[in-house]
Design an enzyme around this catalytic site. Structure first.
Site, PDB file in Angstrom:
ATOM      1  N   ARG A  73      -5.002 -10.930  -2.486  1.00 21.76           N
ATOM      2  CA  ARG A  73      -4.724 -10.514  -3.868  1.00 21.76           C
ATOM      3  C   ARG A  73      -3.225 -10.601  -4.185  1.00 21.76           C
ATOM      4  O   ARG A  73      -2.822 -10.873  -5.312  1.00 21.76           O
ATOM      5  CB  ARG A  73      -5.203  -9.056  -4.011  1.00 21.76           C
ATOM      6  CG  ARG A  73      -5.161  -8.460  -5.381  1.00 21.76           C
ATOM      7  CD  ARG A  73      -5.429  -6.965  -5.313  1.00 21.76           C
ATOM      8  NE  ARG A  73      -4.347  -6.198  -4.694  1.00 21.76           N
ATOM      9  CZ  ARG A  73      -3.205  -5.890  -5.269  1.00 21.76           C
ATOM     10  NH1 ARG A  73      -2.955  -6.270  -6.502  1.00 21.76           N
ATOM     11  NH2 ARG A  73      -2.272  -5.202  -4.627  1.00 21.76           N
ATOM     12  N   ARG A  95      -9.764  17.707   0.842  1.00 17.74           N
ATOM     13  CA  ARG A  95      -8.836  16.978  -0.036  1.00 17.74           C
ATOM     14  C   ARG A  95      -8.549  17.851  -1.243  1.00 17.74           C
ATOM     15  O   ARG A  95      -9.478  18.373  -1.872  1.00 17.74           O
ATOM     16  CB  ARG A  95      -9.491  15.669  -0.476  1.00 17.74           C
ATOM     17  CG  ARG A  95      -8.581  14.764  -1.273  1.00 17.74           C
ATOM     18  CD  ARG A  95      -7.543  14.055  -0.434  1.00 17.74           C
ATOM     19  NE  ARG A  95      -8.120  13.063   0.463  1.00 17.74           N
ATOM     20  CZ  ARG A  95      -7.477  12.560   1.520  1.00 17.74           C
ATOM     21  NH1 ARG A  95      -6.247  12.952   1.811  1.00 17.74           N
ATOM     22  NH2 ARG A  95      -8.055  11.655   2.300  1.00 17.74           N
ATOM     23  N   SER A 134      -2.791  -8.520   1.278  1.00 19.03           N
ATOM     24  CA  SER A 134      -4.067  -9.244   1.170  1.00 19.03           C
ATOM     25  C   SER A 134      -3.905 -10.483   0.288  1.00 19.03           C
ATOM     26  O   SER A 134      -2.876 -10.670  -0.367  1.00 19.03           O
ATOM     27  CB  SER A 134      -5.131  -8.325   0.563  1.00 19.03           C
ATOM     28  OG  SER A 134      -4.932  -8.242  -0.829  1.00 19.03           O
ATOM     29  N   HIS A 144       0.406  17.568   3.579  1.00 15.40           N
ATOM     30  CA  HIS A 144      -0.824  18.201   4.056  1.00 15.40           C
ATOM     31  C   HIS A 144      -0.494  19.613   4.558  1.00 15.40           C
ATOM     32  O   HIS A 144       0.372  19.785   5.424  1.00 15.40           O
ATOM     33  CB  HIS A 144      -1.419  17.415   5.231  1.00 15.40           C
ATOM     34  CG  HIS A 144      -1.941  16.045   4.871  1.00 15.40           C
ATOM     35  ND1 HIS A 144      -2.088  15.597   3.576  1.00 15.40           N
ATOM     36  CD2 HIS A 144      -2.380  15.026   5.665  1.00 15.40           C
ATOM     37  CE1 HIS A 144      -2.584  14.372   3.586  1.00 15.40           C
ATOM     38  NE2 HIS A 144      -2.758  14.002   4.842  1.00 15.40           N
ATOM     39  N   ARG A 173      -5.807   3.457  18.226  1.00 15.85           N
ATOM     40  CA  ARG A 173      -5.161   4.683  18.742  1.00 15.85           C
ATOM     41  C   ARG A 173      -5.740   5.213  20.032  1.00 15.85           C
ATOM     42  O   ARG A 173      -5.009   5.687  20.894  1.00 15.85           O
ATOM     43  CB  ARG A 173      -5.264   5.802  17.697  1.00 15.85           C
ATOM     44  CG  ARG A 173      -4.273   5.691  16.592  1.00 15.85           C
ATOM     45  CD  ARG A 173      -4.393   6.882  15.642  1.00 15.85           C
ATOM     46  NE  ARG A 173      -3.752   6.559  14.382  1.00 15.85           N
ATOM     47  CZ  ARG A 173      -4.219   6.935  13.193  1.00 15.85           C
ATOM     48  NH1 ARG A 173      -5.323   7.671  13.102  1.00 15.85           N
ATOM     49  NH2 ARG A 173      -3.584   6.595  12.101  1.00 15.85           N
ATOM     50  N   GLY A 188       0.811  -1.218   0.000  1.00 18.10           N
ATOM     51  CA  GLY A 188       0.000   0.000   0.000  1.00 18.10           C
ATOM     52  C   GLY A 188       0.846   1.270   0.000  1.00 18.10           C
ATOM     53  O   GLY A 188       2.080   1.229  -0.028  1.00 18.10           O
ATOM     54  N   CYS A 234      -2.156  11.236  10.018  1.00 22.09           N
ATOM     55  CA  CYS A 234      -1.162  12.073   9.318  1.00 22.09           C
ATOM     56  C   CYS A 234      -1.390  13.585   9.513  1.00 22.09           C
ATOM     57  O   CYS A 234      -0.436  14.367   9.562  1.00 22.09           O
ATOM     58  CB  CYS A 234      -1.164  11.741   7.831  1.00 22.09           C
ATOM     59  SG  CYS A 234      -2.810  11.593   7.120  1.00 22.09           S
ATOM     60  N   SER A 294      -2.312  11.355  -1.698  1.00 33.50           N
ATOM     61  CA  SER A 294      -1.727  10.091  -1.211  1.00 33.50           C
ATOM     62  C   SER A 294      -2.257   9.736   0.170  1.00 33.50           C
ATOM     63  O   SER A 294      -2.169   8.581   0.589  1.00 33.50           O
ATOM     64  CB  SER A 294      -0.198  10.170  -1.191  1.00 33.50           C
ATOM     65  OG  SER A 294       0.223  11.202  -0.320  1.00 33.50           O
ATOM     66  N   GLY A 295      -2.829  10.700   0.870  1.00 24.68           N
ATOM     67  CA  GLY A 295      -3.421  10.437   2.176  1.00 24.68           C
ATOM     68  C   GLY A 295      -4.619   9.508   2.096  1.00 24.68           C
ATOM     69  O   GLY A 295      -5.030   8.929   3.100  1.00 24.68           O
ATOM     70  N   GLN A 348      -5.472  18.610   2.223  1.00 24.37           N
ATOM     71  CA  GLN A 348      -4.756  17.348   2.357  1.00 24.37           C
ATOM     72  C   GLN A 348      -4.481  16.678   1.009  1.00 24.37           C
ATOM     73  O   GLN A 348      -5.329  16.660   0.113  1.00 24.37           O
ATOM     74  CB  GLN A 348      -5.562  16.408   3.265  1.00 24.37           C
ATOM     75  CG  GLN A 348      -5.754  17.009   4.647  1.00 24.37           C
ATOM     76  CD  GLN A 348      -6.451  16.097   5.643  1.00 24.37           C
ATOM     77  OE1 GLN A 348      -7.160  16.584   6.499  1.00 24.37           O
ATOM     78  NE2 GLN A 348      -6.248  14.796   5.546  1.00 24.37           N
TER      79      GLN A 348
HETATM   80  P1  NAP Z   1      -3.645   1.473   0.828  1.00 26.70           P
HETATM   81  O1  NAP Z   1      -2.769   2.189  -0.112  1.00 26.70           O
HETATM   82  O2  NAP Z   1      -5.048   1.184   0.448  1.00 26.70           O
HETATM   83  O3  NAP Z   1      -2.924   0.071   1.231  1.00 26.70           O
HETATM   84  C1  NAP Z   1      -3.563  -0.919   1.985  1.00 26.70           C
HETATM   85  C2  NAP Z   1      -2.641  -2.110   2.234  1.00 26.70           C
HETATM   86  O4  NAP Z   1      -3.315  -3.053   3.066  1.00 26.70           O
HETATM   87  C3  NAP Z   1      -2.221  -2.864   0.987  1.00 26.70           C
HETATM   88  O5  NAP Z   1      -0.948  -3.421   1.177  1.00 26.70           O
HETATM   89  C4  NAP Z   1      -3.262  -3.990   0.918  1.00 26.70           C
HETATM   90  O6  NAP Z   1      -2.768  -5.136   0.265  1.00 26.70           O
HETATM   91  C5  NAP Z   1      -3.430  -4.296   2.392  1.00 26.70           C
HETATM   92  N1  NAP Z   1      -4.734  -4.913   2.642  1.00 26.70           N
HETATM   93  C6  NAP Z   1      -5.959  -4.437   2.268  1.00 26.70           C
HETATM   94  N2  NAP Z   1      -6.928  -5.292   2.668  1.00 26.70           N
HETATM   95  C7  NAP Z   1      -6.303  -6.307   3.305  1.00 26.70           C
HETATM   96  C8  NAP Z   1      -6.752  -7.517   3.914  1.00 26.70           C
HETATM   97  N3  NAP Z   1      -8.048  -7.829   3.983  1.00 26.70           N
HETATM   98  N4  NAP Z   1      -5.820  -8.344   4.470  1.00 26.70           N
HETATM   99  C9  NAP Z   1      -4.508  -8.047   4.425  1.00 26.70           C
HETATM  100  N5  NAP Z   1      -4.017  -6.922   3.842  1.00 26.70           N
HETATM  101  C10 NAP Z   1      -4.906  -6.073   3.290  1.00 26.70           C
HETATM  102  O7  NAP Z   1      -3.755   2.259   2.215  1.00 26.70           O
HETATM  103  P2  NAP Z   1      -2.695   3.267   2.890  1.00 26.70           P
HETATM  104  O8  NAP Z   1      -2.941   4.667   2.449  1.00 26.70           O
HETATM  105  O9  NAP Z   1      -1.329   2.700   2.752  1.00 26.70           O
HETATM  106  O10 NAP Z   1      -3.171   3.235   4.409  1.00 26.70           O
HETATM  107  C11 NAP Z   1      -2.842   2.154   5.274  1.00 26.70           C
HETATM  108  C12 NAP Z   1      -3.184   2.555   6.711  1.00 26.70           C
HETATM  109  O11 NAP Z   1      -2.394   3.681   7.081  1.00 26.70           O
HETATM  110  C13 NAP Z   1      -4.636   2.972   6.919  1.00 26.70           C
HETATM  111  O12 NAP Z   1      -5.032   2.547   8.205  1.00 26.70           O
HETATM  112  C14 NAP Z   1      -4.572   4.500   6.846  1.00 26.70           C
HETATM  113  O13 NAP Z   1      -5.623   5.112   7.551  1.00 26.70           O
HETATM  114  C15 NAP Z   1      -3.226   4.762   7.511  1.00 26.70           C
HETATM  115  N6  NAP Z   1      -2.575   6.030   7.141  1.00 26.70           N
HETATM  116  C16 NAP Z   1      -2.382   6.377   5.850  1.00 26.70           C
HETATM  117  C17 NAP Z   1      -1.701   7.566   5.555  1.00 26.70           C
HETATM  118  C18 NAP Z   1      -1.445   8.029   4.153  1.00 26.70           C
HETATM  119  O14 NAP Z   1      -0.889   9.151   3.992  1.00 26.70           O
HETATM  120  N7  NAP Z   1      -1.802   7.272   3.114  1.00 26.70           N
HETATM  121  C19 NAP Z   1      -1.216   8.354   6.589  1.00 26.70           C
HETATM  122  C20 NAP Z   1      -1.413   7.959   7.904  1.00 26.70           C
HETATM  123  C21 NAP Z   1      -2.094   6.800   8.162  1.00 26.70           C
HETATM  124  P3  NAP Z   1      -3.110  -5.482  -1.292  1.00 26.70           P
HETATM  125  O15 NAP Z   1      -2.217  -4.608  -2.132  1.00 26.70           O
HETATM  126  O16 NAP Z   1      -2.757  -6.923  -1.386  1.00 26.70           O
HETATM  127  O17 NAP Z   1      -4.570  -5.193  -1.488  1.00 26.70           O
END
Ligand code: NAP
Length: 353
Positions: free
Chosen positions: A40, A235, A38, A242, A110, A14, A149, A179-180, A176
């Site tokens: 996938r 957004r 996952s 951000h 959290r 992700g 974030c 990528s968030g 924001q």
């Molecule tokens: P993302 O891009 O959607 O990535 C999600 C990841 O989780 C992927 O590796 C996905 O794997 C995996 N996943 C999804 N469903 C799953 C399942 N059922 N079992 C196992 N793995 C699974 O999301 P992200 O932006 O990286 O966010 C991840 C977390 O960090 C979230 O809780 C988000 O709130 C938090 N966060 C994000 C940011 C940011 O700036 N993006 C900042 C702070 C906090 P696959 O590729 O195999 O589907």
């Protein structure tokens, strides 16, 4: 320093997972043990399963590593979690119950009473919650979280102000980055030529998490800080970073110079301990009238600082300013890695035999 500790990354494909992979390359204390995602992705080599979006190149060391399911048993001394909140709740508990320290970036745990919401510059004393958590779960494993974030960029600036002058009210309006929202995130047709004035759950997080982070740890509990925060989150069509427009009122009114000096001179434990990912300056103050800007300033201090500018009196509250934080570095993977470094420095992360 003894051997490097092996970290597993959950959600490695992700947006946040990719940052973990990039930031762990050549880390002096940690190395990648296992990667998981996952169904996938399970069984595929990383370069096939992952659509790499980090501006830096994908590290060679992970290209052919095969993805595992997110289940305990992974080759690792501890776990970084970049899982969606919807599944992090159960999966992170499974790992903690199996004896792994879990350094999580997800929102699910959290606000739980015995889970530290850790910002090493601000509340390292909250780590005392871990022993209470271990008593409750009867496990050597535990969960430590980092903030949302948007929260972390804000709270790094609020902490020195709260300590010096006592915050009374905070108003924040955010812009924001895309990528968030993870990948693929927001649809192009929704965000092109547009601003979205709603991010599900975001305002609630920004209005509550800082009060736990800035709360006092006493008798096994974190007493929430007592000031009001109002957040309005948007957004915008920016890749990373951000931007937040903040106004504050305080109990002891400082001069403008005192306020700037308090922010710019803020240093704390990660700087004293010289942790590998600690920014030299957790808060960077810029003087130019048109900064900070996401594209120009998000990588200051390697994306680990809050960048503040346009500090000026506010005719409604006392002072106002703009701040910027890199949402996938200090806002996510970089924050979790700094948390793990503090745990390591405190002897709370150890190599499994
Ligand atoms: P993302 O891009 O959607 O990535 C999600 C990841 O989780 C992927 O590796 C996905 O794997 C995996 N996943 C999804 N469903 C799953 C399942 N059922 N079992 C196992 N793995 C699974 O999301 P992200 O932006 O990286 O966010 C991840 C977390 O960090 C979230 O809780 C988000 O709130 C938090 N966060 C994000 C940011 C940011 O700036 N993006 C900042 C702070 C906090 P696959 O590729 O195999 O589907």
């Amino acid at each position: 320093m003894t051997r490097k500790l092996r970290a597993a990354v959950l959600g490695a494909t992700g947006t946040v997972g990719q940052r973990f992979i990039q930031l762990l390359e050549d880390h002096p204390w940690f190395e990648l043990g296992a990667i998981a995602a996952s169904g996938r992705s399970v069984g595929k080599p990383y370069h096939r399963a992952c659509s790499w979006k980090v501006p830096e190149p994908q590290p060679e060391y992970v290209r052919d590593q095969v993805l595992s399911p997110c289940r305990p048993g992974l080759e690792a001394d501890f776990v970084f979690s970049g899982l969606p909140s919807s599944i992090a709740g159960e999966v992170e508990c499974d790992f903690a119950r199996a004896g792994y320290p879990v350094v999580s970036n997800s929102g699910y745990h959290r606000m739980e009473e015995d889970v530290p919401l850790l910002v090493p510059e601000i509340n390292s004393d909250h780590l005392d919650l871990i022993s209470l958590q271990q008593e409750r779960t009867r496990s050597s494993g535990f969960i430590v979280t980092n903030p949302n974030c948007t929260t972390i960029a804000l709270v790094l600036a609020l902490a020195p102000l709260h300590r010096a002058f006592g915050l009374e009210r905070v108003s924040v309006v955010t812009m924001q980055a895309l990528s968030g929202a993870g990948y693929p995130g927001v649809a192009g047709l929704d965000v092109a030529d547009n601003v979205l004035p709603y991010i599900e759950g975001e305002e609630e997080k920004v209005e509550t998490e800082p009060l736990k982070i800035l709360g006092n740890y006493k008798d096994g509990k974190v007493e929430r800080a007592e000031f009001a925060i109002s957040a309005q989150c948007h957004r915008v069509s920016v890749q990373d970073g951000h931007l937040e427009a903040v106004s504050v009122s305080v109990r002891l009114l400082p001069s403008l110079d005192e306020l700037v000096e308090t922010l710019a001179s803020f240093r704390s434990l990660p700087q004293e301990l010289d942790l590998p990912s600690a920014p030299r300056r957790p808060v960077v103050c810029l003087e130019e009238p048109d900064r900070p800007q996401p594209r120009l300033d998000r990588n200051l201090e390697k994306g680990m600082a809050t960048v503040v500018g346009r500090i000026r009196p506010c005719p409604v509250l006392d002072y106002k300013f703009d701040l910027l934080g890199h949402n996938t570095i200090r806002g996510a993977a970089g924050a979790a890695i700094l948390n793990a470094e503090l745990l390591r420095a405190r002897g709370m992360l150890k190599g499994k035999e």
